[in-house]
Every structure is written in structure tokens, then in C-alpha cells.
Design an enzyme around this catalytic site. Structure first.
Site, short mmCIF file in Angstrom:
data_model
loop_
_atom_site.label_atom_id
_atom_site.label_comp_id
_atom_site.label_asym_id
_atom_site.label_seq_id
_atom_site.Cartn_x
_atom_site.Cartn_y
_atom_site.Cartn_z
N SER A 125 7.79 0.48 -4.88
CA SER A 125 8.82 -0.66 -4.22
C SER A 125 9.18 -1.64 -5.71
O SER A 125 8.69 -1.80 -6.39
CB SER A 125 7.84 -1.33 -3.28
OG SER A 125 8.51 -2.41 -3.13
N TYR A 150 -0.52 -6.29 -1.16
CA TYR A 150 0.44 -5.08 -0.92
C TYR A 150 1.30 -4.69 -2.23
O TYR A 150 1.00 -3.59 -2.54
CB TYR A 150 1.02 -5.36 0.24
CG TYR A 150 2.43 -4.47 0.25
CD1 TYR A 150 2.27 -3.43 0.64
CD2 TYR A 150 3.78 -4.98 -0.11
CE1 TYR A 150 3.58 -2.30 0.55
CE2 TYR A 150 4.85 -4.15 -0.16
CZ TYR A 150 4.65 -2.79 -0.04
OH TYR A 150 5.88 -1.92 0.06
N LYS A 154 1.05 -1.07 -4.95
CA LYS A 154 2.07 -0.33 -5.60
C LYS A 154 2.07 -0.52 -7.17
O LYS A 154 2.21 0.59 -7.74
CB LYS A 154 3.41 -1.08 -5.22
CG LYS A 154 3.78 -0.83 -3.45
CD LYS A 154 3.54 0.52 -3.04
CE LYS A 154 3.80 0.72 -1.49
NZ LYS A 154 3.51 1.95 -1.09
C1 UD1 Z 1 9.49 -7.00 2.11
C2 UD1 Z 1 8.65 -6.98 0.99
C3 UD1 Z 1 8.55 -5.64 0.22
C4 UD1 Z 1 8.50 -4.41 0.98
C5 UD1 Z 1 9.39 -4.56 2.25
C6 UD1 Z 1 9.54 -3.44 2.94
C7 UD1 Z 1 8.08 -9.23 0.14
C8 UD1 Z 1 8.39 -10.24 -0.72
N1 UD1 Z 1 8.67 -8.06 -0.05
O1 UD1 Z 1 10.83 -6.84 1.41
O2 UD1 Z 1 7.65 -5.58 -0.96
O3 UD1 Z 1 8.71 -3.41 0.07
O4 UD1 Z 1 9.70 -5.96 2.76
O5 UD1 Z 1 10.37 -3.33 3.62
O6 UD1 Z 1 7.52 -9.46 1.44
N2 UD1 Z 1 14.40 -12.54 6.30
C9 UD1 Z 1 15.08 -13.59 7.20
N3 UD1 Z 1 14.60 -13.73 8.54
C10 UD1 Z 1 13.51 -12.98 9.02
C11 UD1 Z 1 13.15 -11.77 8.04
C12 UD1 Z 1 13.53 -11.65 6.74
O7 UD1 Z 1 15.81 -14.56 6.77
O8 UD1 Z 1 13.10 -12.72 9.88
C13 UD1 Z 1 15.11 -12.58 4.81
C14 UD1 Z 1 14.08 -12.72 4.03
O9 UD1 Z 1 13.90 -14.03 3.66
C15 UD1 Z 1 14.55 -12.01 2.81
C16 UD1 Z 1 15.44 -10.79 3.57
O10 UD1 Z 1 15.71 -11.27 4.93
O11 UD1 Z 1 15.52 -12.76 2.19
C17 UD1 Z 1 14.68 -9.35 3.60
O12 UD1 Z 1 13.50 -9.48 4.00
P1 UD1 Z 1 12.43 -8.45 4.47
O13 UD1 Z 1 13.16 -7.50 5.24
O14 UD1 Z 1 11.17 -9.04 4.99
O15 UD1 Z 1 12.38 -7.67 3.12
P2 UD1 Z 1 11.86 -8.34 1.79
O16 UD1 Z 1 10.95 -9.44 2.03
O17 UD1 Z 1 13.04 -8.22 0.90
#
Ligand code: UD1
Length: 338
Positions: A125, A150, A154
Site C-alpha cells: 500500500s 495495519y 504492510k
Molecule cells: C485508507 C488507508 C490506506 C488503505 C486504504 C484502503 C489510512 C490513513 N489509509 O486510505 O492505508 O490502504 O484506505 O482503501 O487510513 N474521506 C472523507 N469522508 C469519508 C471517508 C473518507 O472525507 O467518509 C476522505 C479521507 O479523509 C481521505 C479520502 O477521503 O482524504 C480517502 O479516504 P479513504 O477512502 O478512507 O482512503 P485513505 O484514507 O486514503
């Protein structure tokens, strides 16, 4: 050629099984169904017309892993997806994550180390980079201290494979560092099936789109980015699945330049949370109810891949746009809710 896909009924695993079968590989899946369903097999069959062999067991049962390799002595490659992946849960239950993600990896590598030649693809990842200092992120960017157990599994997984490859020349491995996988097969026969409230952005968006969730919380509007929201590299799961097949073919063909290699798998383009929302609104024709709230602890500001190495060395490139990936996610969500 027979390929073992662990976690082959999960989100990325199932899409990779389809791409392997499309290329004529024979697939054997091991999955414990802890975060997937046997029904995914029907989706795979609907797309490819071929039912992969499926064995239901938990890779933590070492004797079953040993027995599997005794029964399948002709495995040409292993793609290892089976792992726990909820960041928050890993903070609550670190030992569960180390047992599930590290224990099982060790058992698999022990079996592969005993083989005359073994090819292994590992799901890593972009989380290993943490908040990288330079964008886009190359494979040479330093690995930062993990934010969660987690993420640590990785990093440790990569180190365990690297150390094993040093002493087992017959073992060839590639770690693929995924950026943010999203979307579904264009047939809408398989896709992402999060249990409970989705923690990831895209499934939350599509569930909000069908009315399952009232409001999307956008975590943070005050990041130092053009629109104030976090930037990620969202990659269509079918593109990601194809990267696995290309990586596996590299190993099977003996074209790898070292017996342990690492590749970023992303699109090379960063999109903000608000851009992802706009993409959803474009492809669905629906307005999304969202609200900017506090930052989510542990989130980094920006991460997108430099894909030069994957493009030139693997000869693989992501083909889908964010809108295409979003449309596939939306088609899938609508299909499963009907
Ligand atoms: C997360 C994990 C990553 C993992 C991946 C799996 C962390 C720090 N990283 O990535 O290790 O491999 O998931 O898919 O947890 N967001 C919102 N509202 C929401 C959900 C997300 O605003 O309800 C935003 C988050 O703040 C982020 C972006 O959307 O900026 C993407 O979030 P997400 O899909 O959870 O992925 P990551 O956090 O990048």
C-alpha cells in the site's frame, strides 16, 4: 498455469481472478469468507464463464496451508490478497492484525521457500510512504513510520519478503503498492461490498447516492490543497487487477531484474475529496448531500503516485479516468441495491 489467489473473493482479489482467467490462467482461490461471500463466485462465472476452484479456510491454520501445497504441487504463482484492512480496527486490535497479516504471510512464504521456483505477488500500500515530502511519490521515497498497525503490517510484510528473497534465490516476489482502489467491474457483476458503514470515501459516496447514508462527512476543509480537501490517487480496480497479471507474467517469464521488486500502482493523478464528489455528481446526475467536518485523525494531506517505473518496467498503465471508475462504482451500487 495454476495460480493461487488468496482472498480471491474479496474486492481486489475477485477482479484479479477475472483478469487472470481472461488471460487463460487456471485459478485456485483460498478465502475464509471473513469479509467476502461465496456469491462472488457467481459474479466471476457470469463474467468469464469459468468457475475457479475455491477452498474455504483460514490461512492462519498452518497445517491446512501445508496440506494445500501438498495437494497442489504445480502452483505457478501466488497472489496474496488475504488480509485484514480496516485501519481503525487495527489500532484497537493490533495483535489480531499482526496474526492475520503477518502470520499468514510467513506460512505462505515457508511453503514457497521449499519449492523449486516460486512466484509471489504481495498486496502492499502507498500507506508505507506516510506523508511523503515530494509529489508525485516514487518508489525511492522513504518508508515512514507507520500510522497504524495495519500500515505496519504492510511495511513489515515487505521487509519479510525482501529478507526471505535474499536467502531463497528460487523465490521471486513483487510488492505492489496500491494507491486508492475504487470502482467495480464494468459488467457490475462484482464490486466492493463493505460490511457496515463504509470507512472509505467511494463506497460511502455511492451508498449516500442510493439513500443508504444521509450525509457524507468530508473530513477536513482546511488542508493546504487548492480546495482545502485531501488529495488521493484513485485507481480503477480493473486497472489495478491488470497490474497484478502483468507483474505475475513478469515473474513467470523470468523478466524480473531482481528477485524482489516494488512498484507503485496508481494513475499518477491526484484528486481531492471535492473533486471525487463532483465526479459522482457528473456520472450519476444526482446531488450529493455532504458537509465539511473536522479532519480525520491519521489522514495525510496528499498522496499520488509517480507511475514511471510501472509504466516503463512493467509496461502497465492505468487506463480509466476518475469518472469512468466512479461510474462503475455507481452502476455496481445501484445493481446491488435493486
Ligand atoms: C485508507 C488507508 C490506506 C488503505 C486504504 C484502503 C489510512 C490513513 N489509509 O486510505 O492505508 O490502504 O484506505 O482503501 O487510513 N474521506 C472523507 N469522508 C469519508 C471517508 C473518507 O472525507 O467518509 C476522505 C479521507 O479523509 C481521505 C479520502 O477521503 O482524504 C480517502 O479516504 P479513504 O477512502 O478512507 O482512503 P485513505 O484514507 O486514503
Amino acid at each position: 498455469m495454476k495460480i493461487l489467489v488468496t482472498g480471491g473473493l474479496g474486492f481486489i482479489g475477485s477482479h484479479t481472478v477475472v483478469e487472470l482467467q481472461n488471460k487463460g490462467f487456471e485459478v485456485v482461490i483460498i478465502d475464509d469468507l471473513s469479509n467476502s461471500s461465496e456469491k462472488v463466485l457467481d459474479g466471476i462465472v457470469a463474467i468469464t464463464g469459468t468457475k475457479p476452484t475455491f477452498e474455504k479456510f483460514d490461512l492462519k491454520e498452518k497445517s491446512k496451508v501445508q496440506d494445500f501445497f501438498k495437494r497442489h504441487s504445480n502452483i505457478a504463482g501466488v497472489i496474496h490478497f488475504a488480509a485484514s484492512k480496516a485501519v481503525g480496527e487495527s489500532v484497537e486490535k493490533p495483535l489480531l492484525y499482526y496474526e492475520n497479516n503477518i502470520g499468514t504471510l510467513v506460512y505462505l512464504l515457508q511453503e514457497l521457500s521449499a519449492m523449486q521456483k516460486a512466484n509471489f505477488i504481495f498486496s502492499s500500500s502507498c500507506t508505507v510512504y506516510g506523508q511523503a515530502d515530494i509529489m508525485p511519490i516514487t518508489e525511492n521515497a522513504p518508508v515512514k513510520e507507520a500510522e497504524s498497525p495495519y500500515g505496519n503490517t504492510k511495511q513489515m510484510g515487505e521487509e519479510i519478503i525482501r529478507d526471505t528473497c535474499k536467502v531463497v534465490p528460487a523465490l521471486n516476489a513483487i510488492a505492489l503498492r496500491y494507491f486508492n482502489p475504487m470502482g467495480a467491474h464494468p459488467s457490475a457483476e462484482i464490486g466492493e461490498l463493505p460490511i457496515g458503514v463504509p470507512q472509505n470515501l467511494v463506497p460511502f459516496i455511492t451508498q449516500a447516492g442510493v439513500g443508504l447514508r444521509e450525509q457524507l462527512s468530508v473530513f477536513g476543509g482546511d488542508y493546504p490543497t487548492p480546495d482545502g480537501t485531501c488529495i488521493r490517487d484513485y485507481i480503477h480496480v480493473v486497472d489495478l487487477a491488470k497490474a497484478h497479471v502483468v507483474a505475475l507474467e513478469r515473474l513467470i517469464g523470468g523478466n524480473n531484474s531482481a528477485n524482489y521488486e516494488v512498484f507503485n500502482v496508481g494513475t499518477g493523478t491526484g484528486s481531492s475529496v471535492l473533486e471525487a464528489i463532483k465526479s459522482f455528481e457528473r456520472v450519476s446526475g444526482k446531488k450529493l448531500n455532504y458537509k465539511i467536518v473536522d479532519r480525520r485523525p491519521g489522514d495525510i494531506t496528499t498522496a499520488y503516485a509517480d507511475t514511471t517505473k510501472a509504466n516503463t518496467v512493467l509496461g502497465w498503465k492505468a487506463e480509466s479516468t476518475l469518472d469512468e471508475a466512479m461510474k462503475s462504482a455507481w452502476d455496481w451500487e445501484q445493481k446491488i441495491r435493486n
